[in-house]
Design a protein around this motif. Sequence first.
Motif, PDB file in Angstrom:
ATOM      1  N   ASP A 187     -23.878  37.626  28.654  1.00  0.00           N
ATOM      2  CA  ASP A 187     -24.621  36.828  27.684  1.00  0.00           C
ATOM      3  C   ASP A 187     -24.147  35.389  27.748  1.00  0.00           C
ATOM      4  OD1 ASP A 187     -25.901  39.116  26.945  1.00  0.00           O
ATOM      5  OD2 ASP A 187     -25.014  39.258  24.939  1.00  0.00           O
ATOM      6  N   GLY A 188     -25.087  34.462  27.573  1.00  0.00           N
ATOM      7  CA  GLY A 188     -24.748  33.050  27.596  1.00  0.00           C
ATOM      8  C   GLY A 188     -25.890  32.205  28.106  1.00  0.00           C
ATOM      9  N   VAL A 189     -25.565  30.971  28.446  1.00  0.00           N
ATOM     10  CA  VAL A 189     -26.550  29.968  28.853  1.00  0.00           C
ATOM     11  C   VAL A 189     -26.337  29.624  30.322  1.00  0.00           C
ATOM     12  CG1 VAL A 189     -27.459  27.666  28.374  1.00  0.00           C
ATOM     13  CG2 VAL A 189     -26.579  29.079  26.486  1.00  0.00           C
ATOM     14  N   TYR A 190     -27.444  29.527  31.067  1.00  0.00           N
ATOM     15  CA  TYR A 190     -27.407  29.298  32.506  1.00  0.00           C
ATOM     16  C   TYR A 190     -28.373  28.181  32.903  1.00  0.00           C
ATOM     17  CZ  TYR A 190     -25.186  33.920  32.758  1.00  0.00           C
ATOM     18  OH  TYR A 190     -24.342  34.981  32.594  1.00  0.00           O
ATOM     19  N   SER A 191     -28.025  27.485  33.970  1.00  0.00           N
ATOM     20  CA  SER A 191     -28.994  26.620  34.624  1.00  0.00           C
ATOM     21  C   SER A 191     -29.732  27.461  35.647  1.00  0.00           C
ATOM     22  CB  SER A 191     -28.297  25.440  35.311  1.00  0.00           C
ATOM     23  OG  SER A 191     -27.362  25.891  36.284  1.00  0.00           O
ATOM     24  N   VAL A 192     -31.045  27.255  35.756  1.00  0.00           N
ATOM     25  CA  VAL A 192     -31.864  28.115  36.610  1.00  0.00           C
ATOM     26  C   VAL A 192     -32.973  27.315  37.288  1.00  0.00           C
ATOM     27  CG1 VAL A 192     -31.460  30.184  35.209  1.00  0.00           C
ATOM     28  CG2 VAL A 192     -33.387  28.702  34.652  1.00  0.00           C
ATOM     29  N   TRP A 193     -33.467  27.886  38.377  1.00  0.00           N
ATOM     30  CA  TRP A 193     -34.714  27.449  38.992  1.00  0.00           C
ATOM     31  C   TRP A 193     -35.747  28.530  38.735  1.00  0.00           C
ATOM     32  CZ3 TRP A 193     -35.459  22.650  40.506  1.00  0.00           C
ATOM     33  CH2 TRP A 193     -34.371  21.875  40.925  1.00  0.00           C
ATOM     34  N   LEU A 210     -39.253  25.202  39.327  1.00  0.00           N
ATOM     35  CA  LEU A 210     -39.036  24.251  38.242  1.00  0.00           C
ATOM     36  C   LEU A 210     -37.629  24.421  37.674  1.00  0.00           C
ATOM     37  CD1 LEU A 210     -42.423  24.831  36.391  1.00  0.00           C
ATOM     38  CD2 LEU A 210     -41.871  22.935  37.919  1.00  0.00           C
ATOM     39  N   PRO A 211     -36.986  23.308  37.271  1.00  0.00           N
ATOM     40  CA  PRO A 211     -35.658  23.424  36.661  1.00  0.00           C
ATOM     41  C   PRO A 211     -35.757  23.939  35.238  1.00  0.00           C
ATOM     42  CG  PRO A 211     -36.388  21.133  36.644  1.00  0.00           C
ATOM     43  CD  PRO A 211     -37.431  21.903  37.391  1.00  0.00           C
ATOM     44  N   GLY A 212     -34.718  24.686  34.838  1.00  0.00           N
ATOM     45  CA  GLY A 212     -34.748  25.225  33.493  1.00  0.00           C
ATOM     46  C   GLY A 212     -33.375  25.622  32.982  1.00  0.00           C
ATOM     47  N   VAL A 213     -33.362  26.045  31.720  1.00  0.00           N
ATOM     48  CA  VAL A 213     -32.166  26.550  31.053  1.00  0.00           C
ATOM     49  C   VAL A 213     -32.502  27.938  30.520  1.00  0.00           C
ATOM     50  CG1 VAL A 213     -30.474  26.175  29.234  1.00  0.00           C
ATOM     51  CG2 VAL A 213     -31.516  24.213  30.362  1.00  0.00           C
ATOM     52  N   MET A 214     -31.659  28.906  30.807  1.00  0.00           N
ATOM     53  CA  MET A 214     -31.904  30.276  30.371  1.00  0.00           C
ATOM     54  C   MET A 214     -30.821  30.724  29.392  1.00  0.00           C
ATOM     55  SD  MET A 214     -32.230  33.782  32.659  1.00  0.00           S
ATOM     56  CE  MET A 214     -30.522  33.694  33.262  1.00  0.00           C
ATOM     57  N   ASN A 215     -31.239  31.442  28.348  1.00  0.00           N
ATOM     58  CA  ASN A 215     -30.299  32.035  27.406  1.00  0.00           C
ATOM     59  C   ASN A 215     -30.471  33.548  27.415  1.00  0.00           C
ATOM     60  OD1 ASN A 215     -28.372  31.544  24.929  1.00  0.00           O
ATOM     61  ND2 ASN A 215     -29.849  33.102  24.264  1.00  0.00           N
ATOM     62  N   ARG A 240     -22.270  28.135  29.431  1.00  0.00           N
ATOM     63  CA  ARG A 240     -21.355  28.472  28.322  1.00  0.00           C
ATOM     64  C   ARG A 240     -21.693  29.856  27.794  1.00  0.00           C
ATOM     65  NH1 ARG A 240     -24.045  28.380  23.499  1.00  0.00           N
ATOM     66  NH2 ARG A 240     -25.964  27.152  23.399  1.00  0.00           N
ATOM     67  N   PRO A 241     -20.750  30.479  27.096  1.00  0.00           N
ATOM     68  CA  PRO A 241     -21.046  31.759  26.428  1.00  0.00           C
ATOM     69  C   PRO A 241     -21.967  31.531  25.237  1.00  0.00           C
ATOM     70  CG  PRO A 241     -18.668  31.393  26.660  1.00  0.00           C
ATOM     71  CD  PRO A 241     -19.334  30.095  26.952  1.00  0.00           C
ATOM     72  N   GLU A 242     -22.636  32.572  24.813  1.00  0.00           N
ATOM     73  CA  GLU A 242     -23.426  32.495  23.590  1.00  0.00           C
ATOM     74  C   GLU A 242     -22.480  32.490  22.391  1.00  0.00           C
ATOM     75  OE1 GLU A 242     -27.512  34.512  22.183  1.00  0.00           O
ATOM     76  OE2 GLU A 242     -25.837  35.899  22.323  1.00  0.00           O
ATOM     77  N   ARG A 243     -22.813  31.682  21.373  1.00  0.00           N
ATOM     78  CA  ARG A 243     -21.996  31.670  20.172  1.00  0.00           C
ATOM     79  C   ARG A 243     -22.831  31.279  18.960  1.00  0.00           C
ATOM     80  NH1 ARG A 243     -19.836  26.588  18.565  1.00  0.00           N
ATOM     81  NH2 ARG A 243     -20.344  24.858  19.963  1.00  0.00           N
TER      82      ARG A 243
END
Length: 310
Positions: A215-221, A231-236, A275-278
């Motif tokens: 679990d957490g936040v990632y940078s993604v394509w 496309l660039p993105g942010v995944m949770n 980062r981790p989810e919080r």
Amino acid sequence: MHITSDLAQTLRPTAVAIGNFDGLHLGHQKVLQPIRDSLQGVRTVLTFHPHPQEVLTRRPQLLLTPPAEKLDLLAQMGFEQVVLLPFTPAFACQPPQEFIQTVLEQGLRVRHLSVGWDFCFGHRRSGNAQTLQAWGSERCIPVEVIPETKLNGERVSSSRIRAALATGEVSTAEALLGRPYRLTGEVVQGDQRGRQLGFPTANLRLPPEKFLPRDGVYSVWVDVPAAAAALPGVMNIGHRPTFAGLQHTVEVHLLDWTGDLYGQEVRVALRGFIRPERRFPTVADLIQQIQQDCQTARQQLGLAEQVGMV
């Protein structure tokens, strides 16, 4: 690509690679390569469904590459046929010679075979790669046994990839796979929480057996049908603890893009762990952190020059 679970429906004769191939990582690719290049029969992958460990342990097995994803990757590699052999307790208990006779000789008419060094089959795993080599030698059928694949001195394995993803080591998983780890799913209706915060997200419905990273936040394509390039993105990934969420979700916010993706299938390639989810004390704190996450994602994706646009 011809896909079957029925040996009576196979295209024959065949050149065959045998294995579970969950992940299709660098080690698997080396087992597949001789058959991918073979001219001695229909280029075939023989794999098993469900995963043997699920049957033997009677516990659900989370997969790096669920069946649809595995089939898509094998088609991209150029294989002509995949045999998804049903793995049952009865199948696991058959003598090795019965597997050779019914599957390899009668079902597939094998003319070229490739397996990994640790491949075992039959009752109590009593058949192995050496068993197959002896069989091939008697019939003048080439049987290639691929040695252990290592990366940085350690064995390449599906379990090592799972361990890396479980701790957010995205780059390690990518190195072992030879490609980014991907999540493929349909965009479904969420609770619109991200839109209310000013960061609309695509809520993904994934195969239930898909192995998820920590679990957490990632940078993604992100590959979406409407875009010519990723496309660039942010995944949770997680439960959104700031809002006392109960449901585990996978949500993607696309940077600098708007559009309707409901009902469409998208493919998300992990680039980096942010980062981790919080839980945040206030919604304002969460929004500030999301803005920072977007900046970090741009940096990880090589878009640092656009940070000022956030």
